[in-house]
Design an enzyme around this catalytic site. Structure first.
Site, PDB file in Angstrom:
ATOM      1  N   CYS A 114       4.617  -3.741  -1.042  1.00 56.17           N
ATOM      2  CA  CYS A 114       5.275  -2.500  -1.455  1.00 56.17           C
ATOM      3  C   CYS A 114       6.610  -2.353  -0.727  1.00 56.17           C
ATOM      4  CB  CYS A 114       4.392  -1.286  -1.160  1.00 56.17           C
ATOM      5  SG  CYS A 114       3.054  -1.076  -2.340  1.00 56.17           S
TER       6      CYS A 114
ATOM      7  N   ASP B 255     -14.039  12.644   5.427  1.00 51.76           N
ATOM      8  CA  ASP B 255     -14.198  12.613   6.881  1.00 51.76           C
ATOM      9  C   ASP B 255     -14.477  14.004   7.452  1.00 51.76           C
ATOM     10  OD1 ASP B 255     -13.883  11.330   9.591  1.00 51.76           O
ATOM     11  OD2 ASP B 255     -12.227  12.779   9.671  1.00 51.76           O
TER      12      ASP B 255
ATOM     13  N   MET C 154       2.440   3.575  -6.408  1.00 48.27           N
ATOM     14  CA  MET C 154       1.587   3.277  -5.256  1.00 48.27           C
ATOM     15  C   MET C 154       1.598   4.415  -4.248  1.00 48.27           C
ATOM     16  SD  MET C 154       0.137   0.572  -6.053  1.00 48.27           S
ATOM     17  CE  MET C 154      -0.810   0.538  -4.534  1.00 48.27           C
TER      18      MET C 154
END
Length: 303
Positions: free
Chosen positions: A63, A113, A98
């Site tokens: 990227c 999380d 992306m």
């Protein structure tokens, strides 16, 4: 990494989405009341998503380091499902899909999380690109017929056989690659009257769609191409030549020295390109594919 140095800048946008599904209503209620032990779930997840988008090139090897202008992450609750929407924008040479995908992914992982200690059955759903815009494909114009073109090489030394033309042949190859029919490829001296006469002939008798000249745009006393072109055209198109110079200027400081002009005579567009091989290649990169849109405008297609 792919070489994107020849691409032009454009506004690139992308949106992505994913979902996190919890297993019980109490988890959702804790989020809404702000009682999750680790803190405000959506605020932390949003910051994590934004930070991730800004660091994609450090996470995914191929990227590019895209200078982002905007990143956003939003959350919506539908029953036990938390929908995550991400958006990224940049004015750059390559897309930001992306960045949007990574923002959504990391936001989902952060939600996971923060909730895992109160809900052991959380599931992260599929991540998908919703939309991306701003790439070359967005500027492709459909025409109802193939364009007819001419390439005119303007140089005293080449016409006298003292040098070999390379720039004109580069133009011919590129035009054919872009799907144009190149009906004429000719070499003339820098004589102003001869240039004017041939341009008029191409426009009025041959009824060509596009004429690209190469050479004669500098400061030499025999560089007559802009003057000859201005004498022939009926309307100027300053934006085309400005775009060519701007594209070149970001790659060499000498681009500003080009006196090239562009314009319309009848339904024919004439564009002056520089004489160097490098300058021609860069100019063609600036021209295509946007130049195609001009013909629909000429043929009363509007914008």
């Amino acid at each position: 990494m792919r070489d994107v140095s020849e691409k032009y800048m454009s506004l690139r946008t992308a949106t992505a989405e994913t979902a996190v599904k919890v297993s019980k209503d109490s988890t959702i209620e804790m989020i809404k009341r702000g009682e999750v032990p680790k803190g405000d779930v959506f605020t932390v997840a949003k910051v994590a998503g934004v930070m991730a988008a800004k660091n994609v090139s450090q996470i995914i090897p191929y990227c590019h380091n895209v200078p982002l202008d905007f990143v956003d992450v939003r959350f919506d609750i539908y029953g036990l499902e938390i929908k995550i929407h991400s958006e990224a924008k940049a004015i750059y040479k390559t897309g930001v899909e992306m960045e949007a995908l990574v923002a959504a992914s990391i936001a989902a992982l952060t939600v996971y999380d923060m909730l895992k200690m109160v809900d052991e059955e959380i599931v992260i759903g599929s991540i998908r690109l919703v939309e991306k815009r701003g790439g070359k494909s967005d500027f492709v114009t459909e025409l109802n017929r193939r364009l007819r073109a001419a390439v005119l090489v303007l140089s005293d030394s080449i016409s006298a056989g003292k040098k070999t033309d390379e720039s004109g042949r580069i133009i011919v190859e590129r035009l054919k690659k872009e799907g144009l029919d190149v009906l004429f490829y000719e070499i003339l001296s820098d004589d102003k009257e001869k240039i004017e006469s041939r341009l008029i002939d191409f426009c009025d008798r041959e009824k060509l769609d596009l004429i690209l000249t190469t050479g004669g745009t500098g400061f030499s006393p025999r560089d007559n191409t802009p003057e000859a072109t201005l004498k022939v055209i009926e309307r100027q198109i300053p934006g085309i030549s400005e775009a060519i110079r701007a594209y070149g200027q970001s790659r060499t400081p000498y681009s500003m020295l080009s006196r090239a002009v562009s314009g319309i005579r009848g339904n024919t567009i004439i564009v002056n390109l520089p004489g160097s091989r490098k300058g021609v290649r860069e100019s063609l990169n600036a021209l295509f594919p946007a130049i195609f849109h001009s013909f629909n405008m000429l043929w009363m297609g509007g914008h």
